[in-house]
Scaffold this active site. Structure first.
Site, short mmCIF file in Angstrom:
data_model
loop_
_atom_site.label_atom_id
_atom_site.label_comp_id
_atom_site.label_asym_id
_atom_site.label_seq_id
_atom_site.Cartn_x
_atom_site.Cartn_y
_atom_site.Cartn_z
N ARG A 1 1.11 -1.08 -0.06
CA ARG A 1 0.22 0.54 -0.06
C ARG A 1 1.24 1.47 -0.25
NH1 ARG A 1 1.89 1.24 4.08
NH2 ARG A 1 0.65 3.79 3.84
N GLY A 2 0.34 2.27 -0.44
CA GLY A 2 0.93 3.47 -0.97
C GLY A 2 1.47 4.05 -1.83
N ALA A 3 1.02 5.06 -2.47
CA ALA A 3 0.59 5.68 -3.84
C ALA A 3 2.27 5.12 -4.57
CB ALA A 3 0.61 6.83 -3.78
N GLN B 1 -2.37 2.80 9.73
CA GLN B 1 -1.52 2.77 8.76
C GLN B 1 -0.47 3.52 10.34
OE1 GLN B 1 -4.32 3.63 7.81
NE2 GLN B 1 -3.78 3.06 5.62
N ASP C 1 -2.17 11.14 -2.76
CA ASP C 1 -2.10 9.49 -3.44
C ASP C 1 -2.26 10.60 -4.61
OD1 ASP C 1 -2.67 8.88 -0.98
OD2 ASP C 1 -2.63 6.91 -2.22
N ASN D 1 -5.09 12.36 -0.29
CA ASN D 1 -4.67 12.12 0.29
C ASN D 1 -5.53 11.04 1.57
OD1 ASN D 1 -1.93 11.14 1.34
ND2 ASN D 1 -1.99 11.92 3.20
N LYS D 2 -4.43 9.81 3.03
CA LYS D 2 -5.78 9.45 3.65
C LYS D 2 -6.70 10.57 4.74
CE LYS D 2 -5.61 5.79 3.90
NZ LYS D 2 -6.45 4.91 3.17
O1 MRU Z 1 -4.84 2.96 1.71
P1 MRU Z 1 -3.32 3.34 1.76
O2 MRU Z 1 -2.67 2.97 3.13
O3 MRU Z 1 -2.38 2.86 0.60
O4 MRU Z 1 -3.27 5.31 1.68
C1 MRU Z 1 -2.12 5.98 1.73
C2 MRU Z 1 -1.70 7.26 1.79
O5 MRU Z 1 -2.65 7.86 1.48
C3 MRU Z 1 -0.68 7.97 1.81
O6 MRU Z 1 -0.68 8.89 2.70
C4 MRU Z 1 -0.26 8.06 0.29
O7 MRU Z 1 -0.07 6.94 -0.41
C5 MRU Z 1 1.05 8.51 0.37
S1 MRU Z 1 1.89 7.51 1.12
C6 MRU Z 1 3.76 7.77 0.15
#
Ligand code: MRU
Length: 354
Positions: A55-57, A201, A242, A252-253
């Protein structure tokens, strides 16, 4: 600027290509179990992205790129141009796993270009491109770390949200890279991390990741953020992204938007840190971003055990959009966009793609 000891401040790798499979650190099991899941097909990579094993963009984009390398094994083609059409179903499947993080579509577009340009060596060209995407992400994070840290006055406290570290990228992290660099350079004196409900997270991943580096971080409930800002303990909120639109609006999250509102109210600065692969100049503003909604069970239960009365429904959007007017700085490897808006974004990233 201090030389950063990357061996100390960057110990975790969530994605490992073995030459014949992709190993993914299972982020559902952290912090107590450090187990890698082995994906041997592009469908297995797609399932892992959807299940948040990875996970994470940026990490999603990198995993999808290796997923295309795996898909290539099932394709019989003499050159890149004929392989392209045959790979398309696997790429569509990967692309559909998570809608909000633009890095996924961006990485797949790069893989399409690489195979289209290739000749008989198209399989090697795909593997090279996946490796390039990964290597460039790590380099971008290190550059952003130094540029973002330079904005922070020594002695400051920071609050971050979600997990934007090595776990979410090729390594070092985006917002967490700025925090790592800021701590190494003794600019950041206090680090706070919000839990990031419902998937936690922040609580399960970010404070654990910082602990591996020997960086003290204080966990706070998401609901404690305004109270924390009012106390004067934080001078910057530092988050990842994201998708960053052509006018600077940033997805973002979930919970990021309310942090930005609270930050503005309390005179706390708000920094978004993301590689240019997260910038989407084809999307004019945040209203046009598809926001992923996940299973309400994430809210109704904890670790598989129901905590909410039967019959209750829940709404579970997992991202939100922070309007550009609430953002003080967007840090990318190409440079810093201060007070982002459509004009400032164009200066850094070129004209909006119609
Ligand atoms: O649902 P996730 O855990 O994939 O969400 C991740 C986020 O929102 C992060 O802040 C974003 O992807 C940046 S990661 C460098």
């Amino acid at each position: 600027m201090t030389d950063i000891d990357y061996a100390r401040y960057d110990r975790i790798r969530p994605i490992r290509w073995t030459g014949d499979a992709l190993e993914l650190l299972d982020q559902r099991k952290l912090p107590f179990d450090t187990e890698y899941v082995r994906a041997e097909s592009s469908d297995a990579v797609a399932d892992a992205i959807h299940a948040l094993i990875v996970r994470g963009a940026p990490a999603i984009g990198i995993a999808a790129a290796w997923g295309v390398v795996l898909a290539a094994r099932d394709v019989d083609a003499d050159d890149g141009a004929s392989a392209l059409a045959k790979l398309e179903p696997a790429m569509q499947h990967l692309n559909a796993t998570r809608p909000t993080a633009v890095n996924l579509a961006w990485a797949l577009a790069r893989m399409r270009d690489a195979v289209r340009r290739a000749g008989t060596d198209w399989r090697e060209a795909l593997a090279r491109e996946a490796r390039n995407i990964e290597t460039e992400d790590l380099a971008a994070n290190r550059t952003m770390g130094e540029m973002g840290a330079a904005l922070i006055t020594p002695g400051s406290g920071v609050l971050t949200h979600c997990n934007t570290g090595s776990l979410a990228t090729a390594g070092f992290g985006t917002a967490l890279g700025v925090i790592r660099a800021g701590v190494a350079e003794e600019r950041i004196a206090r680090v706070f991390a919000g839990e990031t409900r419902p998937w936690n997270q922040g609580a399960r991943l970010t404070v654990w990741e910082l602990q591996q580096d020997g960086i003290d971080a204080t966990l706070v409930a998401d609901a404690a953020a305004s109270h924390l800002m009012k106390s004067g303990a934080v001078q910057w909120v530092v988050v990842g992204a994201d998708r960053i639109c052509a006018n600077g609006d940033t997805a973002n999250k979930i919970g990021t938007y309310q942090l930005a509102i609270a930050a503005r109210h309390h005179g706390v600065k708000f920094m978004v840190v993301a590689p240019s692969s997260t910038v989407d100049m084809a999307t004019a503003s945040g209203d046009l971003i598809e926001i992923e909604e996940r299973d309400p069970a994430e809210l109704l239960s904890h670790r598989g055990e129901r905590t909410v009365a039967e019959g209750i429904t829940a709404w579970n959007p997992v991202f939100d959009v922070t309007p550009h007017a609430l953002i003080d700085a967007i840090v990318t490897e190409r440079g810093v966009v201060e007070h982002p808006d459509a004009a400032a974004m164009q200066v850094m990233f070129g004209p909006r793609i119609a």
